[in-house]
Design a protein around this motif. Structure first.
Motif, mmCIF file in Angstrom:
data_model
loop_
_atom_site.group_PDB
_atom_site.id
_atom_site.type_symbol
_atom_site.label_atom_id
_atom_site.label_comp_id
_atom_site.label_asym_id
_atom_site.label_seq_id
_atom_site.Cartn_x
_atom_site.Cartn_y
_atom_site.Cartn_z
ATOM 1 N N ALA A 51 -38.733 -3.081 3.042
ATOM 2 C CA ALA A 51 -38.154 -4.419 3.249
ATOM 3 C C ALA A 51 -37.001 -4.671 2.284
ATOM 4 C CB ALA A 51 -39.232 -5.488 3.084
ATOM 5 N N THR A 52 -37.053 -4.040 1.104
ATOM 6 C CA THR A 52 -35.970 -4.223 0.130
ATOM 7 C C THR A 52 -34.630 -3.782 0.718
ATOM 8 O OG1 THR A 52 -37.449 -4.109 -1.757
ATOM 9 C CG2 THR A 52 -35.167 -3.478 -2.167
ATOM 10 N N GLN A 53 -34.641 -2.761 1.543
ATOM 11 C CA GLN A 53 -33.400 -2.322 2.198
ATOM 12 C C GLN A 53 -32.800 -3.457 3.036
ATOM 13 O OE1 GLN A 53 -31.892 1.030 2.980
ATOM 14 N NE2 GLN A 53 -32.831 1.874 1.147
ATOM 15 N N ILE A 54 -33.662 -4.182 3.739
ATOM 16 C CA ILE A 54 -33.189 -5.320 4.548
ATOM 17 C C ILE A 54 -32.597 -6.381 3.623
ATOM 18 C CG2 ILE A 54 -33.884 -7.132 6.185
ATOM 19 C CD1 ILE A 54 -36.340 -5.358 6.869
ATOM 20 N N HIS A 55 -33.275 -6.611 2.510
ATOM 21 C CA HIS A 55 -32.827 -7.680 1.605
ATOM 22 C C HIS A 55 -31.462 -7.352 0.992
ATOM 23 C CE1 HIS A 55 -37.370 -8.713 1.267
ATOM 24 N NE2 HIS A 55 -36.867 -8.910 2.465
ATOM 25 N N VAL A 56 -31.286 -6.077 0.610
ATOM 26 C CA VAL A 56 -30.000 -5.691 0.011
ATOM 27 C C VAL A 56 -28.889 -5.836 1.061
ATOM 28 C CG1 VAL A 56 -28.698 -3.792 -1.032
ATOM 29 C CG2 VAL A 56 -31.074 -4.215 -1.721
ATOM 30 N N LEU A 57 -29.171 -5.444 2.290
ATOM 31 C CA LEU A 57 -28.170 -5.601 3.355
ATOM 32 C C LEU A 57 -27.807 -7.089 3.523
ATOM 33 C CD1 LEU A 57 -26.517 -4.557 5.780
ATOM 34 C CD2 LEU A 57 -28.578 -4.819 7.180
ATOM 35 N N LEU A 58 -28.809 -7.946 3.571
ATOM 36 C CA LEU A 58 -28.529 -9.384 3.744
ATOM 37 C C LEU A 58 -27.744 -9.935 2.547
ATOM 38 C CD1 LEU A 58 -31.905 -10.704 5.271
ATOM 39 C CD2 LEU A 58 -29.750 -10.256 6.457
ATOM 40 N N GLN A 59 -28.065 -9.472 1.350
ATOM 41 C CA GLN A 59 -27.308 -9.924 0.166
ATOM 42 C C GLN A 59 -25.835 -9.595 0.325
ATOM 43 O OE1 GLN A 59 -29.600 -7.639 -2.569
ATOM 44 N NE2 GLN A 59 -31.294 -9.115 -2.588
ATOM 45 N N VAL A 60 -25.554 -8.374 0.766
ATOM 46 C CA VAL A 60 -24.150 -7.963 0.910
ATOM 47 C C VAL A 60 -23.478 -8.812 1.990
ATOM 48 C CG1 VAL A 60 -22.612 -6.057 1.485
ATOM 49 C CG2 VAL A 60 -24.653 -5.626 0.111
#
Ligand code: GLU
Length: 283
Positions: free
Chosen positions: A223-232
């Motif tokens: 899920a962290t991968q999704i979060h980093v994408l959304l942050q960017v």
């Protein structure tokens, strides 16, 4: 940068040893860095959240010896901020409305041409049935999904990633585009019943609370991968991540909230001391 972390339980049950480990570890890391430990109540899923569980969380954490600044952020009071983030993603043309039920999705995935039934952090990868729909066709009972392909295209040549400070996969991690596309897929950004999602809420709150390191269980690594994408995509900073191992029962199964025998309240009632809980989770 001053170290800030948070413990972010959902009041849908009693805290167990796994939560104690996560909260104590975050607290210890904040203390060691001379920084701040925050408590956040993740209560967007209103029907599943109960005030008595929220009260029990505060009691358990105080009993463990943890302290945090007031006021405590409660996600149920932050819908305006989550709507703004969602609208930004919509304005970037990265979203579409989805009317599929879980059953529709299961049905589409068991059709012969969709034999690859990958399971991502949110369950089966969405087969894309509604992907062609424009936001103007969104009805009140639709969920909103991220078009993962378009979201990744928007990154262009950038190779965003995050720093992992945890023991399991330490170092730099770049976003895994292939995994996001094929194993995560078009995640839901706004559920039809609650108007937002864990992914959007956690990204907005970590940014607004200036979290520098997220301490959380290894079960959230994907899920962290999704979060980093959304942050960017949202132009928000990416914190460091510290994923820790999960506390398991003697059969190796990870603890669940419904497992009351391992709840902190139960240990407390048995006269177990907080220092013993620390030892039990290996701290
Ligand atoms: N509310 C989530 C949980 O209880 C928080 C996870 C996180 O982002 O740290 O699992």
């Amino acid at each position: 940068m001053i170290y800030r972390t948070r413990f972010a339980p959902s009041p849908t049950g009693l805290l167990h040893l796994g939560h104690a480990f996560s909260a104590l570890l975050a607290f210890d890391r904040a203390q060691a860095a001379g920084g701040t430990f925050l408590l956040r109540i993740e209560d967007i899923d209103r029907p599943r959240c109960k005030p008595e569980f929220e009260a029990a969380i505060l009691e358990d954490l105080h009993w463990l010896g943890l302290e945090w600044p007031s006021p405590v952020l409660r996600q149920s009071e932050r819908m305006t901020a989550y709507d703004a983030a969602l609208n930004r993603l919509i304005s970037l043309d990265l979203c579409y409305p989805c009317r599929c039920t879980r059953r529709d999705i299961r049905g589409a995935l068991s059709a012969p041409q969709e034999s690859a039934m990958a399971t991502g952090p949110d369950g089966p990868v969405y087969p894309g049935t509604c992907r062609g729909r424009g936001m103007e066709s969104a009805g009140p009972n639709d969920a909103i999904r991220l078009d993962m392909g378009r979201a990744l295209d928007r990154l262009g040549d950038a190779r965003p990633g995050f720093t992992e400070t945890g023991p399991l996969h330490p170092g730099q991690h770049l976003l895994d585009r292939a995994a996001l596309l094929h194993e995560v897929g078009d995640v839901v950004l706004a559920r039809r019943d609650i108007g937002t999602s864990y992914h959007v809420a956690v990204v907005v709150d970590d940014a607004d609370q200036h979290i520098t390191e997220v301490v959380r269980g290894a079960d959230l690594f994907a899920a962290t991968q999704i979060h980093v994408l959304l942050q960017v995509l949202l132009g928000r900073p990416t914190p460091c991540y510290h994923h820790h191992g999960l506390i398991r029962d003697e059969r190796g199964k990870r603890l669940a909230k419904r497992d009351d025998a391992r709840s902190l309240a139960h240990y407390r009632d048995q006269g177990v001391a907080p220092a013993t809980i620390r030892r039990m989770v290996g701290l």
